[in-house]
Scaffold this active site. Structure first.
Site, PDB file in Angstrom:
ATOM      1  N   ASP A 259       6.063  36.698  69.998  1.00 54.18           N
ATOM      2  CA  ASP A 259       5.342  35.508  70.458  1.00 54.18           C
ATOM      3  C   ASP A 259       5.146  35.507  71.970  1.00 54.18           C
ATOM      4  O   ASP A 259       6.057  35.854  72.732  1.00 54.18           O
ATOM      5  CB  ASP A 259       6.126  34.248  70.071  1.00 54.18           C
ATOM      6  CG  ASP A 259       6.188  34.033  68.566  1.00 54.18           C
ATOM      7  OD1 ASP A 259       6.216  35.024  67.826  1.00 54.18           O
ATOM      8  OD2 ASP A 259       6.222  32.866  68.146  1.00 54.18           O
TER       9      ASP A 259
ATOM     10  N   HIS B  34       2.838  32.649  73.313  1.00 52.50           N
ATOM     11  CA  HIS B  34       2.724  31.188  73.426  1.00 52.50           C
ATOM     12  C   HIS B  34       2.186  30.703  74.767  1.00 52.50           C
ATOM     13  O   HIS B  34       2.759  29.813  75.397  1.00 52.50           O
ATOM     14  CB  HIS B  34       4.072  30.534  73.136  1.00 52.50           C
ATOM     15  CG  HIS B  34       4.346  30.341  71.678  1.00 52.50           C
ATOM     16  ND1 HIS B  34       3.531  29.589  70.865  1.00 52.50           N
ATOM     17  CD2 HIS B  34       5.331  30.828  70.878  1.00 52.50           C
ATOM     18  CE1 HIS B  34       4.004  29.592  69.635  1.00 52.50           C
ATOM     19  NE2 HIS B  34       5.089  30.362  69.608  1.00 52.50           N
TER      20      HIS B  34
ATOM     21  N   ASP C 156       0.879  34.279  67.550  1.00 51.60           N
ATOM     22  CA  ASP C 156       1.303  33.156  68.392  1.00 51.60           C
ATOM     23  C   ASP C 156       1.005  33.436  69.858  1.00 51.60           C
ATOM     24  O   ASP C 156       1.880  33.403  70.727  1.00 51.60           O
ATOM     25  CB  ASP C 156       2.783  32.825  68.167  1.00 51.60           C
ATOM     26  CG  ASP C 156       3.004  31.976  66.928  1.00 51.60           C
ATOM     27  OD1 ASP C 156       2.061  31.861  66.118  1.00 51.60           O
ATOM     28  OD2 ASP C 156       4.107  31.432  66.761  1.00 51.60           O
TER      29      ASP C 156
ATOM     30  N   ASP D 213      -0.693  27.935  72.320  1.00 50.26           N
ATOM     31  CA  ASP D 213       0.129  26.723  72.138  1.00 50.26           C
ATOM     32  C   ASP D 213       1.425  26.788  72.944  1.00 50.26           C
ATOM     33  O   ASP D 213       1.925  27.855  73.281  1.00 50.26           O
ATOM     34  CB  ASP D 213       0.454  26.462  70.664  1.00 50.26           C
ATOM     35  CG  ASP D 213      -0.754  25.960  69.883  1.00 50.26           C
ATOM     36  OD1 ASP D 213      -1.671  25.409  70.506  1.00 50.26           O
ATOM     37  OD2 ASP D 213      -0.760  26.122  68.644  1.00 50.26           O
ATOM     38  N   ARG D 214       1.950  25.609  73.228  1.00 47.37           N
ATOM     39  CA  ARG D 214       3.212  25.416  73.945  1.00 47.37           C
ATOM     40  C   ARG D 214       3.088  25.697  75.448  1.00 47.37           C
ATOM     41  O   ARG D 214       3.402  24.864  76.266  1.00 47.37           O
ATOM     42  CB  ARG D 214       4.339  26.284  73.370  1.00 47.37           C
ATOM     43  CG  ARG D 214       4.578  26.137  71.883  1.00 47.37           C
ATOM     44  CD  ARG D 214       5.353  24.885  71.561  1.00 47.37           C
ATOM     45  NE  ARG D 214       5.821  24.901  70.174  1.00 47.37           N
ATOM     46  CZ  ARG D 214       6.468  23.906  69.604  1.00 47.37           C
ATOM     47  NH1 ARG D 214       6.729  22.815  70.285  1.00 47.37           N
ATOM     48  NH2 ARG D 214       6.849  23.984  68.347  1.00 47.37           N
TER      49      ARG D 214
ATOM     50  N   ASN E 195       1.222  32.000  62.903  1.00 42.13           N
ATOM     51  CA  ASN E 195       0.989  30.693  62.286  1.00 42.13           C
ATOM     52  C   ASN E 195       0.317  29.713  63.239  1.00 42.13           C
ATOM     53  O   ASN E 195      -0.291  28.726  62.805  1.00 42.13           O
ATOM     54  CB  ASN E 195       2.311  30.105  61.771  1.00 42.13           C
ATOM     55  CG  ASN E 195       3.294  29.806  62.881  1.00 42.13           C
ATOM     56  OD1 ASN E 195       3.671  30.691  63.644  1.00 42.13           O
ATOM     57  ND2 ASN E 195       3.736  28.561  62.979  1.00 42.13           N
ATOM     58  N   HIS E 196       0.381  29.968  64.549  1.00 44.58           N
ATOM     59  CA  HIS E 196      -0.297  29.093  65.505  1.00 44.58           C
ATOM     60  C   HIS E 196      -1.776  29.440  65.667  1.00 44.58           C
ATOM     61  O   HIS E 196      -2.505  28.676  66.302  1.00 44.58           O
ATOM     62  CB  HIS E 196       0.398  29.143  66.869  1.00 44.58           C
ATOM     63  CG  HIS E 196       1.591  28.237  66.943  1.00 44.58           C
ATOM     64  ND1 HIS E 196       1.562  27.000  67.548  1.00 44.58           N
ATOM     65  CD2 HIS E 196       2.837  28.382  66.463  1.00 44.58           C
ATOM     66  CE1 HIS E 196       2.752  26.433  67.448  1.00 44.58           C
ATOM     67  NE2 HIS E 196       3.544  27.249  66.790  1.00 44.58           N
TER      68      HIS E 196
ATOM     69  N   HIS F  57       3.961  38.578  61.403  1.00 41.59           N
ATOM     70  CA  HIS F  57       4.429  37.491  62.256  1.00 41.59           C
ATOM     71  C   HIS F  57       5.655  36.782  61.697  1.00 41.59           C
ATOM     72  O   HIS F  57       6.661  36.606  62.393  1.00 41.59           O
ATOM     73  CB  HIS F  57       3.318  36.456  62.482  1.00 41.59           C
ATOM     74  CG  HIS F  57       3.775  35.308  63.320  1.00 41.59           C
ATOM     75  ND1 HIS F  57       3.970  35.420  64.672  1.00 41.59           N
ATOM     76  CD2 HIS F  57       4.121  34.027  63.006  1.00 41.59           C
ATOM     77  CE1 HIS F  57       4.402  34.259  65.157  1.00 41.59           C
ATOM     78  NE2 HIS F  57       4.503  33.406  64.168  1.00 41.59           N
TER      79      HIS F  57
ATOM     80  N   ARG G 202      10.633  24.505  57.494  1.00 42.30           N
ATOM     81  CA  ARG G 202       9.404  24.404  58.286  1.00 42.30           C
ATOM     82  C   ARG G 202       8.291  23.681  57.524  1.00 42.30           C
ATOM     83  O   ARG G 202       7.320  23.246  58.124  1.00 42.30           O
ATOM     84  CB  ARG G 202       8.902  25.798  58.673  1.00 42.30           C
ATOM     85  CG  ARG G 202       9.773  26.552  59.661  1.00 42.30           C
ATOM     86  CD  ARG G 202       9.111  27.888  59.976  1.00 42.30           C
ATOM     87  NE  ARG G 202       9.886  28.772  60.819  1.00 42.30           N
ATOM     88  CZ  ARG G 202       9.816  28.831  62.144  1.00 42.30           C
ATOM     89  NH1 ARG G 202       9.003  28.014  62.789  1.00 42.30           N
ATOM     90  NH2 ARG G 202      10.530  29.699  62.826  1.00 42.30           N
TER      91      ARG G 202
ATOM     92  N   HIS H 274       8.148  34.973  65.400  1.00 42.20           N
ATOM     93  CA  HIS H 274       8.149  33.645  64.794  1.00 42.20           C
ATOM     94  C   HIS H 274       9.360  32.784  65.109  1.00 42.20           C
ATOM     95  O   HIS H 274       9.275  31.562  65.044  1.00 42.20           O
ATOM     96  CB  HIS H 274       7.993  33.794  63.270  1.00 42.20           C
ATOM     97  CG  HIS H 274       7.683  32.537  62.527  1.00 42.20           C
ATOM     98  ND1 HIS H 274       6.726  31.632  62.947  1.00 42.20           N
ATOM     99  CD2 HIS H 274       8.180  32.029  61.365  1.00 42.20           C
ATOM    100  CE1 HIS H 274       6.662  30.634  62.085  1.00 42.20           C
ATOM    101  NE2 HIS H 274       7.532  30.855  61.124  1.00 42.20           N
TER     102      HIS H 274
END
Length: 309
Positions: free
Chosen positions: A50, A52, A78, A81-82, A110-111, A160, A208, A235
């Site tokens: 990741d 991010h 990923d 995001d974040r 998944n993002h 992932h 989750r 992940h």
């Protein structure tokens, strides 16, 4: 569009003009449409977990791991995001994919979905920087084209999240139709949302809300039945940058966003797969982002950059 000029601009943490983003996303769809759902990759290659949206950490990762095209990479999702710079992080990776399509593999996390990016920052970032949602929509279409996994020399499986009870073989993953918004259940969802769990033997419900918790039994079965020596997934935040959840060490979690969310204090790691397929971790580098809004970055090394076997 001038790809080299765009790369140089984005490396200065500047986002592209809207029309350049449209051209870039259209080009990416053409490239990704030609790739398999499980991309075959040859060693030597460097694997990354990741990111991010931690743009300066991505630059540091490329510095530590080596620049393209001299080094081949697999980024396992990923990207957004974040972090504060999801747009610039994603744009740089997409530009590198256009310039070196055979030297960098981007798999979906998944993002990389409409539902998740609306909640965790990427949508709002695009809206703030472009005053419209067009760029976000174009990027989400690119997400739909991303492969779901990579297979290095037929023996190292990169994904992932993890495994799925619906997908016992690599061939079953190859047959999936991927060019759509990520479904909320089923095999593709499991690949991007599932987690290994040492206290689970087989399968369990994931907290989750998507995917499963899976134990050593399905992990060993997947490796044995598919001739896989190692499963590499991301992940999950792990403090040391990587973690083996099972005693057999046939699965490893790899995390490449140091000091996650600018407060977790974790290390990051990349995983190099040499020609002889002996995995070498390059870890113990830490980046503390100070005054990042102004682009002022200070890097502080951990206790000696080392190779971890």
């Amino acid at each position: 569009m001038d790809v080299d000029a765009c790369i140089e601009s984005v490396r200065q943490c500047k986002y592209l003009a809207e029309n350049d983003m449209r051209l870039l996303c259209n080009k990416l769809k053409e490239i990704l449409a030609e790739e398999s759902t499980v991309v075959p990759v040859q060693a030597p290659v460097t694997l990354c977990g990741d990111i991010h949206g931690q743009f300066y950490d991505l630059l540091k990762l490329l510095e530590v791991g080596g620049e393209l095209p001299g080094v081949s990479y697999v980024f396992m999702g990923d990207f957004v995001d974040r972090g504060r710079y999801s747009l610039e992080t994603l744009t740089l990776l997409l530009l590198l994919k256009v310039k070196y399509p055979d030297r960098i593999t981007l798999t979906r996390g998944n993002h990389e979905s409409r539902n998740v990016t609306r909640v965790y920052g990427f949508y709002d970032e695009c809206l703030a920087k472009y005053q419209s949602s067009k760029v976000w929509e174009w990027c989400c279409t690119v997400f739909d084209y991303l492969p779901l996994a990579a297979l290095i020399d037929g023996t190292v499986f990169c994904v992932h999240g993890g495994l799925s009870p619906e997908l016992p073989s690599v061939d079953s993953i190859r047959t999936l139709f991927r060019m759509q918004e990520l479904p909320q259940s089923g095999g593709p969802c499991d690949l991007l949302w599932s987690d290994p769990e040492a206290h689970v033997d087989s399968w369990a419900i994931s907290p989750r809300g998507g995917g499963f918790l899976f134990g050593y039994v399905p992990t060993n079965a997947f490796c044995h039945n598919n001739g896989v020596e190692l499963i590499v997934r991301s992940h999950q935040l792990v403090d040391e940058g990587y973690n083996y959840p099972f005693a057999d060490k046939n699965l490893v979690t790899l995390w490449s966003a140091p000091n996650y969310c600018y407060r977790c204090g974790n290390k990051a790691a990349i995983l190099k797969i040499p020609d002889n397929r002996k995995a070498i971790f390059e870890s113990d580098y830490r980046i503390f982002l100070e005054n990042e809004v102004q682009g002022d970055v200070s890097s502080t090394a951990g206790p000696g950059s080392q190779y971890f076997l």
